[in-house]
Design a protein around this motif. Structure first.
Motif, PDB file in Angstrom:
ATOM      1  N   ALA A 166       0.831  -1.210   0.000  1.00  0.00           N
ATOM      2  CA  ALA A 166       0.000   0.000   0.000  1.00  0.00           C
ATOM      3  C   ALA A 166       0.862   1.257   0.000  1.00  0.00           C
ATOM      4  CB  ALA A 166      -0.933  -0.016   1.213  1.00  0.00           C
ATOM      5  N   THR A 167       1.910   1.276   0.800  1.00  0.00           N
ATOM      6  CA  THR A 167       2.785   2.449   0.832  1.00  0.00           C
ATOM      7  C   THR A 167       3.582   2.588  -0.468  1.00  0.00           C
ATOM      8  OG1 THR A 167       4.536   1.174   1.932  1.00  0.00           O
ATOM      9  CG2 THR A 167       2.987   2.354   3.334  1.00  0.00           C
ATOM     10  N   ALA A 168       3.882   1.456  -1.120  1.00  0.00           N
ATOM     11  CA  ALA A 168       4.576   1.527  -2.406  1.00  0.00           C
ATOM     12  C   ALA A 168       3.700   2.183  -3.458  1.00  0.00           C
ATOM     13  CB  ALA A 168       4.989   0.126  -2.848  1.00  0.00           C
ATOM     14  N   PHE A 169       2.385   1.885  -3.429  1.00  0.00           N
ATOM     15  CA  PHE A 169       1.468   2.546  -4.349  1.00  0.00           C
ATOM     16  C   PHE A 169       1.418   4.050  -4.081  1.00  0.00           C
ATOM     17  CE2 PHE A 169      -0.431  -1.623  -5.380  1.00  0.00           C
ATOM     18  CZ  PHE A 169      -0.579  -1.467  -6.756  1.00  0.00           C
ATOM     19  N   LEU A 170       1.508   4.431  -2.795  1.00  0.00           N
ATOM     20  CA  LEU A 170       1.521   5.848  -2.453  1.00  0.00           C
ATOM     21  C   LEU A 170       2.728   6.540  -3.057  1.00  0.00           C
ATOM     22  CD1 LEU A 170       0.418   8.269  -0.864  1.00  0.00           C
ATOM     23  CD2 LEU A 170       1.703   7.438   1.123  1.00  0.00           C
ATOM     24  N   ALA A 171       3.904   5.898  -2.926  1.00  0.00           N
ATOM     25  CA  ALA A 171       5.117   6.486  -3.496  1.00  0.00           C
ATOM     26  C   ALA A 171       5.042   6.535  -5.018  1.00  0.00           C
ATOM     27  CB  ALA A 171       6.331   5.677  -3.055  1.00  0.00           C
ATOM     28  N   SER A 172       4.468   5.493  -5.632  1.00  0.00           N
ATOM     29  CA  SER A 172       4.365   5.466  -7.091  1.00  0.00           C
ATOM     30  C   SER A 172       3.403   6.532  -7.603  1.00  0.00           C
ATOM     31  CB  SER A 172       3.896   4.084  -7.556  1.00  0.00           C
ATOM     32  OG  SER A 172       4.842   3.102  -7.231  1.00  0.00           O
ATOM     33  N   SER A 173       2.417   6.878  -6.761  1.00  0.00           N
ATOM     34  CA  SER A 173       1.468   7.913  -7.191  1.00  0.00           C
ATOM     35  C   SER A 173       2.166   9.253  -7.396  1.00  0.00           C
ATOM     36  CB  SER A 173       0.343   8.051  -6.159  1.00  0.00           C
ATOM     37  OG  SER A 173       0.847   8.557  -4.926  1.00  0.00           O
ATOM     38  N   VAL A 174       3.274   9.449  -6.689  1.00  0.00           N
ATOM     39  CA  VAL A 174       4.040  10.692  -6.899  1.00  0.00           C
ATOM     40  C   VAL A 174       4.629  10.701  -8.302  1.00  0.00           C
ATOM     41  CG1 VAL A 174       6.007  12.044  -6.093  1.00  0.00           C
ATOM     42  CG2 VAL A 174       4.549  10.861  -4.446  1.00  0.00           C
TER      43      VAL A 174
END
Length: 475
Positions: free
Chosen positions: A318-326
Motif C-alpha cells: 500500500a505504501t509503495a502505491f503511495l510512493a508510485s502515485s508521486v
C-alpha cells in the motif's frame, strides 16, 4: 640384586559414547554422522545407547540434537530415554518444536519431567501451551507443586513473576553468621546455584540480602543483621522483564530478590535468566525491524511463515502505491526526459538507506532508554546535520555520475539538490518517527520501517522530479 616386580595397571577406562561418536566438528556444528547414528539408535530402540548419550550431553547440546532430528524421532527419543531425559533441554529448542513434542507426549510423562525442573524452567515449559494442555499436565502434579505453578502462570506474560525461580535461601534476621552457614550445610534441598541469602521475618517480609562473600568472611558470632544490605535492589513480580534486564546491566547484578505487592519475598532472578531475556528482546526487535513476527522460528512450516509475513507485506504494498502515485504526478515530464525515470530510484534509495541507519540507532536508543526528552533535541539536530553532510558528499558523487552518464550538465545539479533534500528528510524521519511512535506507546521497532521508507520515497521522487521540472522548464 633388586627384584623386578610387575605392578598391575588398572584397566583403561572405556571411551564414552561421545568419544566414540563425536557430536560436533571443528567449527562447532553438529556432525551429520552423529545425527545419523542417533537416528539409527532411535529406530532400533537402543535404549542403553540413547540413555548414555542424553546422560552425557548438556541440556543445550541435547536441545541442538533434538532440533537436528526428524519430527517423528524427537518424541521417540524422549520416550525411549525415560527418566534419563533432561526436560530442561526442551527450553533450548524453538517454541514450535517444543509444543510439537509436548503435545505428542502423555501428560503423565510431561508432569514427571516438570517435577524435575527448577520452577522458572517449569513455567517456561508450560506457558507456551494452551490452557487446556496446561491444566491436563498440572492435574498430574502434587497439589503443592500444582498450586505454586498455577500462581506463577497468573502473573503477566514477560513479567518478573514469570521469570523468577522460587528456590532461594531465606533465614531470620536475628541469626548469626554461624547459624546461617550451619543451616546451609545441613539443608539437603538448597538451590542448585545461588549468590546470596535473604533475611525475612516470620511472615516472609523482605528485610535485606547478605552476599555469600560477606557471610564467609564474617566470624561465626557476628549477627546477621550487621551483614544485611537493606538497600539491596529488588524487583516486583509485576515488573517487566526488559526493565529487570536493564537494571541488571546498569547495576552489575548477578541476582535480585523478587517481592510481591506486600513486600513478601517470593522468588529470585539470576543472571542466567536475564541473559535469556536480553537474547529474546534483541531477537524480537531484530525481527520487528524486518517486519517479521516475534514468534517466527526456523522450524515453522511454509504456510505459518507465509501467513505471518503477509500482513506486513500488504502494508508495504500500500505504501509503495503511495510512493508510485508521486511518479504519476510527473508522467508528462518523465516522457519528455527519460533520464529522470532512470535516476529517480537512486534518489529514493539513498534516502531510504540513510533513514534506515538513523532509525536503527534511534530504535536501539529508545529501547535502552538512552534517548529521552532530556537529549532529544540535541540528537535530532545531530542526525539532521549528519544527513546534510552526507547529502552534500553524495550530491557531488551522484551529480558527476549523472552528467557523465547522460551528458546533461544541469542534471547533475538537479539530482545533487534532490539527494541533499532526501538524505536530510531521511535522517529526520528516521529519528522522529520512532520517537513519535514511542510517545503514543506503539512499538517503534515494528512500525518505523514502513513509515520511514514511505517518507523517503515520496520526498525523493517529489524533490527530484519537482526540481527537474523547474530547472528544465518541463510541463
Amino acid at each position: 640384586m633388586a627384584e623386578n616386580i610387575d605392578v598391575a595397571q588398572p584397566p583403561a577406562a572405556e571411551p564414552s559414547v561421545l568419544d566414540r561418536f563425536p557430536m560436533r566438528d571443528e567449527e562447532g556444528q553438529i556432525r551429520h554422522e552423529f545425527v545419523e547414528e542417533i537416528t539409527r539408535a532411535i529406530q532400533a530402540a537402543d535404549k542403553p545407547l540413547l540413555r548414555e548419550v542424553v546422560a552425557e550431553l548438556h541440556e543445550a547440546d541435547l536441545g541442538d540434537l533434538i532440533e537436528a532430528l526428524e519430527p517423528e524421532d524427537r518424541v521417540n527419543l524422549v520416550e525411549l530415554t525415560g527418566a534419563d531425559f533432561h526436560f530442561s533441554a526442551l527450553n533450548e529448542v524453538d517454541d514450535a518444536v517444543r509444543e510439537e513434542i509436548l503435545e505428542e507426549l502423555e501428560p503423565e510423562t510431561v508432569a514427571e519431567g516438570v517435577r524435575e525442573l527448577e520452577s522458572d524452567d517449569a513455567v517456561e515449559l508450560l506457558e507456551g501451551l494452551d490452557e487446556e494442555d496446561q491444566e491436563e499436565i498440572l492435574e498430574k502434579l502434587p497439589p503443592s507443586e500444582r498450586d505454586a505453578l498455577e500462581r506463577r502462570l497468573l502473573y503477566p506474560e514477560n513479567s518478573a513473576g514469570r521469570r523468577m525461580q522460587s528456590e532461594f535461601i531465606a533465614v531470620p534476621p536475628d541469626w548469626t553468621a554461624g547459624q546461617a552457614i550451619d543451616y546451609m550445610r545441613d539443608t539437603p534441598d538448597l538451590p542448585a546455584r545461588f549468590y546470596e541469602i535473604y533475611a525475612v521475618d516470620a511472615d516472609k517480609h523482605w528485610h535485606g540480602a547478605v552476599s555469600l562473600d560477606a557471610l564467609l568472611r564474617a566470624h561465626r558470632p557476628v549477627p546477621l543483621a550487621e551483614l544485611v544490605d537493606e538497600d539491596r535492589r529488588r524487583v516486583s513480580v509485576l515488573d517487566d522483564q526488559e526493565e529487570v534486564a536493564r537494571m541488571f546491566g546498569k547495576y552489575n547484578l548477578v541476582a535480585a530478590p523478587v517481592v510481591d505487592t506486600t513486600n513478601r519475598l517470593v522468588g529470585v532472578i539470576t543472571i542466567d535468566d536475564v541473559v535469556d531475556v536480553i537474547e529474546e528482546e534483541a531477537d524480537e526487535d531484530l525481527k520487528a525491524l524486518g517486519g517479521v513476527t516475534s514468534d517466527e522460528e526456523l522450524s515453522d512450516s511454509v504456510w505459518t511463515i507465509a501467513r505471518g509475513r503477509f500482513n506486513w507485506l500488504l502494508v508495504n504494498l500500500a505504501t509503495a502505491f503511495l510512493a508510485s502515485s508521486v511518479l504519476g504526478l510527473f508522467e508528462g515530464q518523465l516522457e519528455k526526459m527519460v533520464a529522470l525515470a532512470v535516476l529517480a530510484p537512486i534518489v529514493a534509495s539513498q534516502g531510504g538507506n540513510a533513514a534506515t541507519q538513523t532509525m536503527t540507532v534511534a530504535v536501539r536508543a529508545l529501547a535502552t532508554r538512552e534517548l529521552g526528552s532530556n537529549n532529544a533535541y540535541r540528537v535530532v539536530m545531530r542526525e539532521a546535520m549528519v544527513g546534510l553532510v552526507n547529502g552534500l558528499a553524495f550530491a557531488v558523487i551522484t551529480g558527476i555520475a549523472a552528467v557523465a552518464w547522460f551528458k546533461i550538465p544541469g542534471l547533475g545539479v538537479v539530482i545533487g539538490m534532490a539527494i541533499v533534500c532526501n538524505l536530510v528528510a531521511g535522517a529526520l524521519g528516521g529519528i522522529l518517527i520512532p520517537m513519535v511512535l514511542e510517545r503514543v506507546r506503539a512499538d517503534p521497532a515494528v512500525a518505523s520501517g514502513t513509515f520511514v521508507t514511505t517518507i523517503t520515497d515520496v520526498v525523493g521522487f517529489f524533490s527530484f522530479l519537482g526540481i527537474a521540472t523547474l530547472w528544465f522548464g518541463l510541463r
